[in-house]
Design an enzyme around this catalytic site. Sequence first.
Site, PDB file in Angstrom:
ATOM      1  N   SER A 178      38.002  79.414  54.498  1.00 14.51           N
ATOM      2  CA  SER A 178      38.213  79.586  55.929  1.00 14.51           C
ATOM      3  C   SER A 178      38.281  81.083  56.254  1.00 14.51           C
ATOM      4  O   SER A 178      37.397  81.823  55.836  1.00 14.51           O
ATOM      5  CB  SER A 178      39.470  78.837  56.379  1.00 14.51           C
ATOM      6  OG  SER A 178      39.465  78.654  57.783  1.00 14.51           O
ATOM      7  N   ASP A 445      32.936  69.643  58.842  1.00 14.97           N
ATOM      8  CA  ASP A 445      33.822  70.745  59.243  1.00 14.97           C
ATOM      9  C   ASP A 445      33.303  71.430  60.504  1.00 14.97           C
ATOM     10  O   ASP A 445      32.215  72.011  60.494  1.00 14.97           O
ATOM     11  CB  ASP A 445      33.912  71.759  58.095  1.00 14.97           C
ATOM     12  CG  ASP A 445      34.756  72.970  58.446  1.00 14.97           C
ATOM     13  OD1 ASP A 445      35.562  72.883  59.398  1.00 14.97           O
ATOM     14  OD2 ASP A 445      34.618  73.998  57.766  1.00 14.97           O
ATOM     15  N   HIS A 470      36.474  70.732  55.792  1.00 15.33           N
ATOM     16  CA  HIS A 470      36.872  72.131  55.665  1.00 15.33           C
ATOM     17  C   HIS A 470      37.383  72.443  54.258  1.00 15.33           C
ATOM     18  O   HIS A 470      38.338  71.843  53.785  1.00 15.33           O
ATOM     19  CB  HIS A 470      37.964  72.414  56.692  1.00 15.33           C
ATOM     20  CG  HIS A 470      38.193  73.856  56.989  1.00 15.33           C
ATOM     21  ND1 HIS A 470      37.208  74.676  57.489  1.00 15.33           N
ATOM     22  CD2 HIS A 470      39.287  74.636  56.869  1.00 15.33           C
ATOM     23  CE1 HIS A 470      37.695  75.890  57.674  1.00 15.33           C
ATOM     24  NE2 HIS A 470      38.944  75.901  57.294  1.00 15.33           N
TER      25      HIS A 470
END
Length: 502
Positions: A178, A445, A470
């Site tokens: 991320s 995601d 994710h």
Amino acid sequence: MLSRTLILGALLLAVVIFHAEAYVPRIIRGRPKGGFVGIPDTQSAQNGNDPTPPPDQWFEQKQDHFDGINLLTWKQRFFSNGSFYKKGGPMFVQIGGEGEANPIWMMEGAWVDYAKKYNAYCFLLEHRFYGKSHPTPDMSVNNLRYLSSEQALSDLATFITAVRKELGGPKVIVFGGSYPGSLAAWFRMKYPHIAHGAVASSAPLLAKINFFEYMEVVDSALRTFDASGTCNNAVAQATQGVQELMSTYKGRRQLKSLFQLCDDLDPNSKKDISNFYSTIAGNFEGVVQYNKDNRAFEGAVGTNITIDTLCGIMTDTSKGSPTERYAAVNSLMLKTYSQKCQDFKYDKMIDEMRQTQWNSSAAEGGRQWTYQTCTEFAFYQSSDSKKQPFGHGFGIQFWLDQCSDIFGPEVNVTLIQQRVERSNEDYGALGIRISRVVFPNGSIDPWHALGVLKDLGPDAKAIFINGTAHCANMYPPTAQDLPALVAARTEIETSIGQWLAD
């Protein structure tokens, strides 16, 4: 063994005091409480590994890497695991992000499997201003000027250079998921003499003010339940039903009961209404973002709730009208997270996010991440797209207003636009020039819409994983993993081996 001057091993007792009336949404700007990768439970199953996590260790950093007059320093937390290391092996560094770092990652996760294969010494460096890494006495706006991705990258450079010297100069591979995935790519680009390669998982590289595509991917993800869009249609019908009820006093009372709201709905408070719409849509956002991603090893709450769970409720006509089913999803989330009622009051949220003390609930990461979005990346998941079923109740202005409401009028639209443009200019956005890096992204995601989905070069590869969410490739493998996810982990492992051989 690392020297005592480098490792200041010590365990700290941290007591987080939550205000009785604290209200920070479960998911805000795409970030759930605990950070994008979550706060692990160190007592969870360790799959046969040593259940004792490594202790907190501390590294002295400059408060400001770009001001030679500022001589202040602070202690940054890190963890290490040398149990896989053999002389001549590489140094693996996992980059901490917008939440507390946890040592379970020193014993679990795909990167640990790579470390075992390549005999790596593993380190995890906590991001400044998150967890226990406090460069300043509090989080006042004046102090938050030291919170930026640029400072974080310099922290990494200083830390890795010192540790690498003590280990005899091994090759360094950085890992992140991320926002830390973005940091991994940017670090490889800016410090190629330090980082030999990078694994940038689910990394949003394009800073963008109106990230309306987020909700479009949520829409697409819900269609994996039923290609005909039955679930999406039910959500759209529910949203229309909520809007109709919102128009009358009787309807608003019904909404309060259905959604177990903590307060009455005031039609004159536009920001309250927007926050309500954002909150109930957020029930779907969070589940989609982490759908079936095997976070259970961390002790994460709600991992059993999937797209299938929510769409199963939304398409079950025996559970009442679409609006009642929408409310049933909300009730499920309240129960899962042990909440007595659903908060939505805008001023209450803003008041909490203004708290500057390290023992406030905002210090969990919500205030810091909000500041970074307001001053670097934006990433505001608005409802402005027509290609999603959640209505248009939380448009871009709702998100922009929060910056000035929390941090002051100087953090306005003009500043945000300037900072977003600067981030893209500084880091290259999706046109980044880079080598020896992989960019894994999952199709489920929503963040993949801002990531690298096509190879940037022969040694800068995109790995698009159909059906995963994710950072899914970062978690420990399970027997239920999709073939595409298994293949992605293998490709990452192979790429690391090729880099180390270079």
